[in-house]
Design a protein around this motif. Structure first.
Motif, PDB file in Angstrom:
ATOM      1  N   MET A 149      -4.483  42.402  -5.474  1.00  0.00           N
ATOM      2  CA  MET A 149      -4.506  42.742  -4.049  1.00  0.00           C
ATOM      3  C   MET A 149      -5.027  44.158  -3.868  1.00  0.00           C
ATOM      4  SD  MET A 149      -0.901  41.143  -2.632  1.00  0.00           S
ATOM      5  CE  MET A 149       0.146  41.991  -3.818  1.00  0.00           C
ATOM      6  N   SER A 150      -5.814  44.373  -2.833  1.00  0.00           N
ATOM      7  CA  SER A 150      -6.327  45.716  -2.573  1.00  0.00           C
ATOM      8  C   SER A 150      -5.297  46.530  -1.796  1.00  0.00           C
ATOM      9  CB  SER A 150      -7.645  45.625  -1.791  1.00  0.00           C
ATOM     10  OG  SER A 150      -7.417  45.093  -0.505  1.00  0.00           O
ATOM     11  N   GLY A 151      -5.654  47.802  -1.493  1.00  0.00           N
ATOM     12  CA  GLY A 151      -4.698  48.709  -0.888  1.00  0.00           C
ATOM     13  C   GLY A 151      -4.409  48.422   0.568  1.00  0.00           C
ATOM     14  N   ILE A 152      -3.473  49.200   1.111  1.00  0.00           N
ATOM     15  CA  ILE A 152      -3.035  49.045   2.495  1.00  0.00           C
ATOM     16  C   ILE A 152      -4.114  49.564   3.437  1.00  0.00           C
ATOM     17  CG2 ILE A 152      -1.275  49.784   4.154  1.00  0.00           C
ATOM     18  CD1 ILE A 152       0.660  50.012   1.798  1.00  0.00           C
ATOM     19  N   VAL A 153      -4.295  48.903   4.567  1.00  0.00           N
ATOM     20  CA  VAL A 153      -5.294  49.333   5.549  1.00  0.00           C
ATOM     21  C   VAL A 153      -4.859  50.645   6.189  1.00  0.00           C
ATOM     22  CG1 VAL A 153      -6.050  46.975   6.022  1.00  0.00           C
ATOM     23  CG2 VAL A 153      -4.221  47.981   7.402  1.00  0.00           C
ATOM     24  N   SER A 154      -5.819  51.337   6.793  1.00  0.00           N
ATOM     25  CA  SER A 154      -5.539  52.639   7.401  1.00  0.00           C
ATOM     26  C   SER A 154      -4.739  52.479   8.686  1.00  0.00           C
ATOM     27  CB  SER A 154      -6.851  53.363   7.690  1.00  0.00           C
ATOM     28  OG  SER A 154      -7.607  52.631   8.633  1.00  0.00           O
ATOM     29  N   ALA A 155      -4.131  53.594   9.119  1.00  0.00           N
ATOM     30  CA  ALA A 155      -3.299  53.567  10.321  1.00  0.00           C
ATOM     31  C   ALA A 155      -4.108  53.252  11.579  1.00  0.00           C
ATOM     32  CB  ALA A 155      -2.591  54.918  10.481  1.00  0.00           C
ATOM     33  N   ASP A 156      -5.407  53.563  11.562  1.00  0.00           N
ATOM     34  CA  ASP A 156      -6.234  53.292  12.740  1.00  0.00           C
ATOM     35  C   ASP A 156      -7.067  52.019  12.572  1.00  0.00           C
ATOM     36  OD1 ASP A 156      -7.904  54.201  10.782  1.00  0.00           O
ATOM     37  OD2 ASP A 156      -8.962  55.674  12.038  1.00  0.00           O
ATOM     38  N   HIS A 157      -6.674  51.167  11.644  1.00  0.00           N
ATOM     39  CA  HIS A 157      -7.388  49.909  11.397  1.00  0.00           C
ATOM     40  C   HIS A 157      -7.488  49.082  12.681  1.00  0.00           C
ATOM     41  CE1 HIS A 157      -8.694  46.382   9.047  1.00  0.00           C
ATOM     42  NE2 HIS A 157      -7.898  45.669   9.834  1.00  0.00           N
ATOM     43  N   GLU A 158      -8.638  48.481  12.902  1.00  0.00           N
ATOM     44  CA  GLU A 158      -8.847  47.664  14.099  1.00  0.00           C
ATOM     45  C   GLU A 158      -8.632  46.197  13.775  1.00  0.00           C
ATOM     46  OE1 GLU A 158     -11.742  48.361  16.855  1.00  0.00           O
ATOM     47  OE2 GLU A 158     -11.647  50.539  16.704  1.00  0.00           O
ATOM     48  N   TYR A 159      -7.618  45.623  14.396  1.00  0.00           N
ATOM     49  CA  TYR A 159      -7.280  44.224  14.157  1.00  0.00           C
ATOM     50  C   TYR A 159      -8.075  43.324  15.095  1.00  0.00           C
ATOM     51  CZ  TYR A 159      -3.415  46.252  11.552  1.00  0.00           C
ATOM     52  OH  TYR A 159      -2.673  46.972  10.649  1.00  0.00           O
ATOM     53  N   VAL A 160      -8.283  42.072  14.652  1.00  0.00           N
ATOM     54  CA  VAL A 160      -8.989  41.099  15.477  1.00  0.00           C
ATOM     55  C   VAL A 160      -8.240  39.771  15.426  1.00  0.00           C
ATOM     56  CG1 VAL A 160     -11.237  42.187  15.041  1.00  0.00           C
ATOM     57  CG2 VAL A 160     -10.481  40.285  13.600  1.00  0.00           C
ATOM     58  N   ILE A 161      -8.501  38.919  16.385  1.00  0.00           N
ATOM     59  CA  ILE A 161      -7.914  37.579  16.362  1.00  0.00           C
ATOM     60  C   ILE A 161      -8.672  36.753  15.324  1.00  0.00           C
ATOM     61  CG2 ILE A 161      -7.366  35.515  17.705  1.00  0.00           C
ATOM     62  CD1 ILE A 161      -5.911  38.058  18.609  1.00  0.00           C
ATOM     63  N   PRO A 162      -8.003  36.229  14.307  1.00  0.00           N
ATOM     64  CA  PRO A 162      -8.722  35.471  13.269  1.00  0.00           C
ATOM     65  C   PRO A 162      -9.224  34.125  13.780  1.00  0.00           C
ATOM     66  CG  PRO A 162      -6.359  35.425  12.850  1.00  0.00           C
ATOM     67  CD  PRO A 162      -6.566  36.354  14.011  1.00  0.00           C
ATOM     68  N   LYS A 163     -10.365  33.722  13.228  1.00  0.00           N
ATOM     69  CA  LYS A 163     -10.992  32.459  13.639  1.00  0.00           C
ATOM     70  C   LYS A 163     -11.497  31.709  12.406  1.00  0.00           C
ATOM     71  CE  LYS A 163     -12.560  34.326  18.093  1.00  0.00           C
ATOM     72  NZ  LYS A 163     -13.740  34.640  18.949  1.00  0.00           N
ATOM     73  N   ARG A 164     -11.757  30.421  12.597  1.00  0.00           N
ATOM     74  CA  ARG A 164     -12.346  29.621  11.533  1.00  0.00           C
ATOM     75  C   ARG A 164     -13.805  30.035  11.350  1.00  0.00           C
ATOM     76  NH1 ARG A 164      -8.599  26.473  14.120  1.00  0.00           N
ATOM     77  NH2 ARG A 164      -7.156  25.379  12.733  1.00  0.00           N
ATOM     78  N   ALA A 165     -14.260  30.000  10.099  1.00  0.00           N
ATOM     79  CA  ALA A 165     -15.642  30.408   9.824  1.00  0.00           C
ATOM     80  C   ALA A 165     -16.378  29.420   8.922  1.00  0.00           C
ATOM     81  CB  ALA A 165     -15.665  31.792   9.175  1.00  0.00           C
ATOM     82  N   VAL A 166     -15.660  28.620   8.153  1.00  0.00           N
ATOM     83  CA  VAL A 166     -16.299  27.626   7.270  1.00  0.00           C
ATOM     84  C   VAL A 166     -16.422  26.335   8.075  1.00  0.00           C
ATOM     85  CG1 VAL A 166     -16.183  26.406   5.062  1.00  0.00           C
ATOM     86  CG2 VAL A 166     -15.276  28.734   5.253  1.00  0.00           C
ATOM     87  N   LEU A 167     -17.549  26.183   8.740  1.00  0.00           N
ATOM     88  CA  LEU A 167     -17.723  25.108   9.709  1.00  0.00           C
ATOM     89  C   LEU A 167     -18.511  23.925   9.156  1.00  0.00           C
ATOM     90  CD1 LEU A 167     -18.474  27.333  12.836  1.00  0.00           C
ATOM     91  CD2 LEU A 167     -16.266  26.491  12.013  1.00  0.00           C
ATOM     92  N   SER A 168     -18.989  24.037   7.919  1.00  0.00           N
ATOM     93  CA  SER A 168     -19.685  22.927   7.273  1.00  0.00           C
ATOM     94  C   SER A 168     -19.532  23.078   5.769  1.00  0.00           C
ATOM     95  CB  SER A 168     -21.172  22.923   7.643  1.00  0.00           C
ATOM     96  OG  SER A 168     -21.830  24.012   7.029  1.00  0.00           O
ATOM     97  N   PRO A 169     -19.671  21.985   5.006  1.00  0.00           N
ATOM     98  CA  PRO A 169     -19.561  22.083   3.540  1.00  0.00           C
ATOM     99  C   PRO A 169     -20.564  23.067   2.942  1.00  0.00           C
ATOM    100  CG  PRO A 169     -19.440  19.784   4.233  1.00  0.00           C
ATOM    101  CD  PRO A 169     -19.815  20.585   5.456  1.00  0.00           C
ATOM    102  N   GLU A 170     -21.698  23.264   3.604  1.00  0.00           N
ATOM    103  CA  GLU A 170     -22.714  24.173   3.080  1.00  0.00           C
ATOM    104  C   GLU A 170     -22.242  25.626   3.063  1.00  0.00           C
ATOM    105  OE1 GLU A 170     -24.206  20.441   3.805  1.00  0.00           O
ATOM    106  OE2 GLU A 170     -23.372  21.737   5.391  1.00  0.00           O
ATOM    107  N   GLU A 171     -21.172  25.929   3.811  1.00  0.00           N
ATOM    108  CA  GLU A 171     -20.666  27.307   3.849  1.00  0.00           C
ATOM    109  C   GLU A 171     -19.585  27.576   2.809  1.00  0.00           C
ATOM    110  OE1 GLU A 171     -20.979  28.838   8.338  1.00  0.00           O
ATOM    111  OE2 GLU A 171     -20.069  26.846   8.182  1.00  0.00           O
ATOM    112  N   MET A 172     -19.253  26.576   1.996  1.00  0.00           N
ATOM    113  CA  MET A 172     -18.231  26.780   0.966  1.00  0.00           C
ATOM    114  C   MET A 172     -18.625  27.860  -0.057  1.00  0.00           C
ATOM    115  SD  MET A 172     -15.471  25.081   1.498  1.00  0.00           S
ATOM    116  CE  MET A 172     -14.681  24.936  -0.120  1.00  0.00           C
ATOM    117  N   PRO A 173     -19.885  27.932  -0.517  1.00  0.00           N
ATOM    118  CA  PRO A 173     -20.230  29.033  -1.432  1.00  0.00           C
ATOM    119  C   PRO A 173     -20.004  30.407  -0.816  1.00  0.00           C
ATOM    120  CG  PRO A 173     -21.896  27.309  -1.541  1.00  0.00           C
ATOM    121  CD  PRO A 173     -21.001  26.967  -0.384  1.00  0.00           C
TER     122      PRO A 173
END
Length: 338
Positions: free
Chosen positions: A1-25
Motif C-alpha cells: 500500500m502507498s502512503g497517506i494522501v495529503s491534507a488538501d487532497h481533492e476527493y471525487v465521487i467514484p464511478k465505473r470505468a471498465v465499461l467493456s472487456p477491451e478495457e480490462m488490460p
C-alpha cells in the motif's frame, strides 16, 4: 500500500470505468489495481500465523467502523423478511439496503473523525456497494471487493494506520463477514454470478485467502484437517478459513466433495503456505481478471483508473489461467479425493 494522501487532497465521487472487456488490460495497469493488490498482500502478510482472538492494535478508526457494522446488523433485526411466494430473494432486503443508502453519509461521519469528513462522499459509494444488489437481491465477490476497497481507502486517508492491519482483518473484515452472512440467511440472497462447484464458495473469496495465511505453520491444523467436524467446531472462531467451512456446511446439504469440490481438492495440498499462494493466484485469475466482476468496480481519487508508473505487486507469479475444472489454478498437488 502507498502512503497517506495529503491534507488538501481533492476527493471525487467514484464511478465505473471498465465499461467493456477491451478495457480490462487498462484496469490491470491502473493505479487502482496496484493499490488494491498491494493492500490484499499486505494484510495477507499481517495475519500470517495469527488467530482471530490475538491481541492487536485497535485505534478509533477500527472501533468506529466496527460500531457502524454493529448498527447495520441491528437494522437487519428491525427489517424482518416479508411473506412472499418465492423462496429466494426476500424483498425486505431492498428496504434495508435503501436505509443504508439514505444514511450512508451519516454512518461514515459518525465512524470517522471530523477532519476526515471531506472523504466521506467518496467512501460512501464503496460502502453502499458492499452488501449486495438491491434489484437482483444477490451478493458475490464483487460486493466483497467493494468493502475491501473501502478498507483500503481508510488506510489511504489515515483513518486506519499501519499497526491496524491485523485489526482490519480480524475486527473489521471479520465483523463484515458476520454481517453479510446474516444478510444472506435473513433475506435468502442469491449468489451473484455463482461459479458452482468449481469455485470456492457461492459468496466469498477473501476470507479463504487471509484465512489460509492465518493457518501457515500451525502446529496441529493441516490442510487435510479442515474438513473434519471436530476440527471445524473447535477452531472456527479463531480461524477465518474454518468459519467459512462451517458456514458452507450450515447452508448446503449433501457430501462436501460434491457441493464444494474445489475446497475438497485443496484439502489434499501438503501445506498452508502452498494453499495460500495458490489462492492468491486464483483470486487474481477468478476475480481480478473477470470482466463481469470488474465492470462494477468504482474508481475515484483514492483508487484511480489512471495508468500506474509502478509494476503491480507480485501475485506469486500468477499469470492468466484457464477456467479450472477440478483443481484451483496454481495449487500443484491438488488432487480429487476418491
Amino acid at each position: 500500500m502507498s502512503g497517506i494522501v495529503s491534507a488538501d487532497h481533492e476527493y471525487v465521487i467514484p464511478k465505473r470505468a471498465v465499461l467493456s472487456p477491451e478495457e480490462m488490460p487498462a484496469w490491470e495497469r491502473s493505479e487502482a489495481y496496484c493499490e488494491y493488490v498491494g493492500f490484499i498482500l499486505a494484510l495477507n502478510e499481517a495475519v500470517r500465523s495469527k488467530p482471530i482472538g490475538c491481541n492487536c492494535d485497535e485505534g478509533p478508526g477500527t472501533k468506529g467502523i466496527v460500531s457502524m457494522l454493529d448498527t447495520l446488523s441491528v437494522w437487519i433485526d428491525e427489517t424482518p423478511p416479508i411473506d412472499q411466494p418465492q423462496r429466494f430473494g426476500n424483498q425486505a432486503f431492498r428496504k434495508w439496503h435503501q436505509r443504508v443508502k439514505d444514511n450512508g453519509l451519516k454512518l461514515l461521519q459518525d465512524a470517522l473523525p471530523e477532519n476526515l469528513h471531506r472523504a466521506v462522499p467518496e467512501l460512501v459509494e464503496y460502502l453502499t456497494e458492499s452488501f449486495g444488489n438491491s434489484t437482483r437481491i444477490d451478493y458475490g465477490t464483487g460486493h466483497e471487493m467493494a468493502f475491501a476497497m473501502l478498507i483500503c481507502c481508510l488506510f489511504k486517508i489515515g483513518a486506519l494506520v499501519d499497526n491496524e492491519r491485523v485489526a482490519a482483518v480480524f475486527r473489521i473484515f471479520n465483523r463484515y463477514l458476520e454481517l453479510v452472512r446474516k444478510l444472506q440467511l435473513t433475506y435468502r440472497m442469491e449468489p451473484a454470478g455463482s461459479h458452482g462447484v468449481w469455485s470456492l464458495d457461492d459468496y466469498q473469496f477473501l476470507p479463504f485467502v487471509w484465512g489460509s495465511s492465518q493457518l501457515v505453520a500451525h502446529p496441529l491444523l493441516e490442510p487435510r484437517s479442515f474438513i473434519q467436524e471436530d476440527i471445524i467446531e473447535n477452531n472456527h472462531k479463531d480461524y477465518m478459513f474454518l468459519s467459512c467451512i462451517k458456514f458452507i456446511q450450515q447452508v448446503k446439504t449433501g457430501p462436501f466433495a460434491e457441493h464444494s469440490n474445489q475446497l475438497w481438492n485443496i484439502s489434499a495440498v501438503e501445506s498452508w503456505t502452498k494453499v495460500n499462494g495458490g489462492l492468491i493466484k486464483m483470486y487474481k485469475a477468478e476475480v481480478l481478471a473477470k470482466y463481469p466482476v470488474i465492470q462494477h468496480v468504482l474508481f475515484g481519487s483514492l483508487l484511480p483508473f489512471k495508468p500506474s508508473s509502478r509494476q503491480p505487486p507480485s501475485m506469486r507469479g500468477a499469470g492468466p489461467t484457464r477456467r479450472p475444472v477440478m483443481a484451483p489454478p496454481g495449487i500443484p498437488g491438488s488432487q480429487p479425493k476418491p
